[in-house]
Design an enzyme around this catalytic site. Sequence first.
Site, PDB file in Angstrom:
ATOM      1  NE  ARG A  94      -2.976   2.715   2.744  1.00 44.91           N
ATOM      2  CZ  ARG A  94      -2.950   3.526   3.798  1.00 44.91           C
ATOM      3  NH1 ARG A  94      -2.303   3.169   4.885  1.00 44.91           N
ATOM      4  NH2 ARG A  94      -3.586   4.671   3.768  1.00 44.91           N
ATOM      5  CG  ASN A 215      -9.140   5.571  13.959  1.00 45.08           C
ATOM      6  OD1 ASN A 215      -9.934   5.986  14.802  1.00 45.08           O
ATOM      7  ND2 ASN A 215      -8.440   4.475  14.121  1.00 45.08           N
ATOM      8  N   GLY A 216      -9.621   7.752  10.021  1.00 39.74           N
ATOM      9  CA  GLY A 216      -9.586   8.748   8.958  1.00 39.74           C
ATOM     10  C   GLY A 216     -10.826   8.499   8.112  1.00 39.74           C
ATOM     11  NE  ARG A 245      -6.196  11.955   9.945  1.00 38.45           N
ATOM     12  CZ  ARG A 245      -6.206  11.016   9.018  1.00 38.45           C
ATOM     13  NH1 ARG A 245      -6.538  11.299   7.776  1.00 38.45           N
ATOM     14  NH2 ARG A 245      -5.899   9.790   9.315  1.00 38.45           N
ATOM     15  CD  GLU A 338     -16.519  -2.319   7.466  1.00 38.69           C
ATOM     16  OE1 GLU A 338     -16.225  -3.220   8.266  1.00 38.69           O
ATOM     17  OE2 GLU A 338     -15.737  -1.923   6.584  1.00 38.69           O
ATOM     18  CD  GLU A 388      -8.247   0.392   2.921  1.00 40.03           C
ATOM     19  OE1 GLU A 388      -8.530   0.139   4.107  1.00 40.03           O
ATOM     20  OE2 GLU A 388      -7.739   1.451   2.567  1.00 40.03           O
TER      21      GLU A 388
HETATM   22  P1  AMP Z   1     -10.876   2.094  11.009  1.00 39.48           P
HETATM   23  O1  AMP Z   1      -9.972   3.296  10.883  1.00 39.48           O
HETATM   24  O2  AMP Z   1     -11.598   1.757   9.756  1.00 39.48           O
HETATM   25  O3  AMP Z   1     -10.210   0.927  11.667  1.00 39.48           O
HETATM   26  O4  AMP Z   1     -12.048   2.531  12.041  1.00 39.48           O
HETATM   27  C1  AMP Z   1     -11.795   2.855  13.375  1.00 39.48           C
HETATM   28  C2  AMP Z   1     -13.036   3.506  13.970  1.00 39.48           C
HETATM   29  O5  AMP Z   1     -14.138   2.585  13.889  1.00 39.48           O
HETATM   30  C3  AMP Z   1     -12.874   3.865  15.448  1.00 39.48           C
HETATM   31  O6  AMP Z   1     -13.421   5.156  15.701  1.00 39.48           O
HETATM   32  C4  AMP Z   1     -13.722   2.813  16.125  1.00 39.48           C
HETATM   33  O7  AMP Z   1     -14.258   3.273  17.316  1.00 39.48           O
HETATM   34  C5  AMP Z   1     -14.822   2.601  15.114  1.00 39.48           C
HETATM   35  N1  AMP Z   1     -15.515   1.336  15.421  1.00 39.48           N
HETATM   36  C6  AMP Z   1     -15.032   0.089  15.342  1.00 39.48           C
HETATM   37  N2  AMP Z   1     -15.950  -0.801  15.805  1.00 39.48           N
HETATM   38  C7  AMP Z   1     -17.030  -0.067  16.197  1.00 39.48           C
HETATM   39  C8  AMP Z   1     -18.310  -0.381  16.781  1.00 39.48           C
HETATM   40  N3  AMP Z   1     -18.653  -1.635  17.042  1.00 39.48           N
HETATM   41  N4  AMP Z   1     -19.160   0.642  17.025  1.00 39.48           N
HETATM   42  C9  AMP Z   1     -18.822   1.914  16.749  1.00 39.48           C
HETATM   43  N5  AMP Z   1     -17.641   2.264  16.213  1.00 39.48           N
HETATM   44  C10 AMP Z   1     -16.758   1.304  15.950  1.00 39.48           C
END
Ligand code: AMP
Length: 400
Positions: A94, A215-216, A245, A338, A388
């Site tokens: 990546r 997160n992003g 951010r 998701e 990804e």
């Molecule tokens: P990612 O960057 O795609 O890994 O997403 C991370 C974000 O997804 C973080 O803010 C997590 O709190 C959120 N997240 C993961 N699982 C859950 C959940 N079951 N309910 C709400 N937010 C979630």
Amino acid sequence: MKILVINCGSSSLKYQLLDMKDESVLCKGSIERIGLKINGGEENVIVKVGDDKFTYDKELKDHVAAFNEVKYILSEGEHKVIDSFSEIDAIGHRIVQGGDRYTKSVLVTEKVVKDVEELAPLAPLHNPAHLMGYRACLEVVGPDVPQVFVFDTSFHSTMPPKAYMYAVPYEYYEKYAVRRYGFHGTSHKFVSHRVAEKMGKNIKDLKIITCHLGNGSSVAAVDHGKVVDTSMGFTPLDGFMMGTRSGGVDPSVVTFIMKKLNLTPDEMDNILNKQSGVNAISGISSDDRDICAAQNAGNERAILAHEMQAYEIAKYIGSYIAAMNGVDAIVFTAGIGENAIPVREKVVSYLGYLGVTLDKDANGHRGEEIVISTPDSKVKVAVIPTNEELAICRETVALV
Ligand code: AMP
């Protein structure tokens, strides 16, 4: 064919080995704190095989040592999944920034490495780290194993100038390549193609808005298979509020605060990237799970953080409907997209004028591929888990 996917940061390395015969994951994991002291208890190495997870501490002085550890995990250690590292047919990396030079994934050559090096000023935290990962792989596996670069920016390379130019002096574009690039392209591509498949339609016949919320976060307008606009810009800071951010703010706020607090550009950059967003508004956390819990407990700043986030996402969706003159499908993906049921519900609540109706039962599901609009909804709304790594593998297989 067995393909290894590598996502390298300056002190971390994520890996995933897939068997492309059936696209199954043989092993995945991560190594953190590369080049840093390990005092014990950090459990900086993670290995996942099927439902089993193993963690341990290991000091690894550089990326070559880290990649040798990956080799050991996959082909030698007690949880090995292959008999020899030579079973790996190719490695896909990546790469965050391909600038306007890479509109597609490529087999790595010396010229490609030089280009990615030259693009480092546009992604100083990412591109040099990706190259460290590439060079470590090269040193360990040698030049006979093909390596492929898959760029976060490629899928967005179809944006027209009216979407990617900024109204600042034109020479900044000419001299310094200042323009919108967009990120998370691999994810936007994966989920837009998947929703078209799920709808039984050709992506070339659809107008799709993809919301990658993690997160992003970024939103993209995919018009007949091509991105025409996306919320992230010159860097992944632009768009709407994310975990830490700020997203887009009035540029004058930046200069005003810099003058007021006598901040250097790096200090301001750090505030906008690491001390803003949901974390700053809620005063609680950047993690959406914490915000959901605090919202349920009636915390006003958590409620405000969620309200701002959903409002900004809905505004992007609205503007991309205007950009494409319509929309057939809206997709939610990544950690929040998701899983965060209330965020999806709130965003969709702004779209009633489109004739979008939410199926509340379906929206109650987490982390699975599902249509969350009712059958009579004028626009299909779906949750499509992103993948990804699989997308990088497919691109790698296509090239080798
Ligand atoms: P990612 O960057 O795609 O890994 O997403 C991370 C974000 O997804 C973080 O803010 C997590 O709190 C959120 N997240 C993961 N699982 C859950 C959940 N079951 N309910 C709400 N937010 C979630």
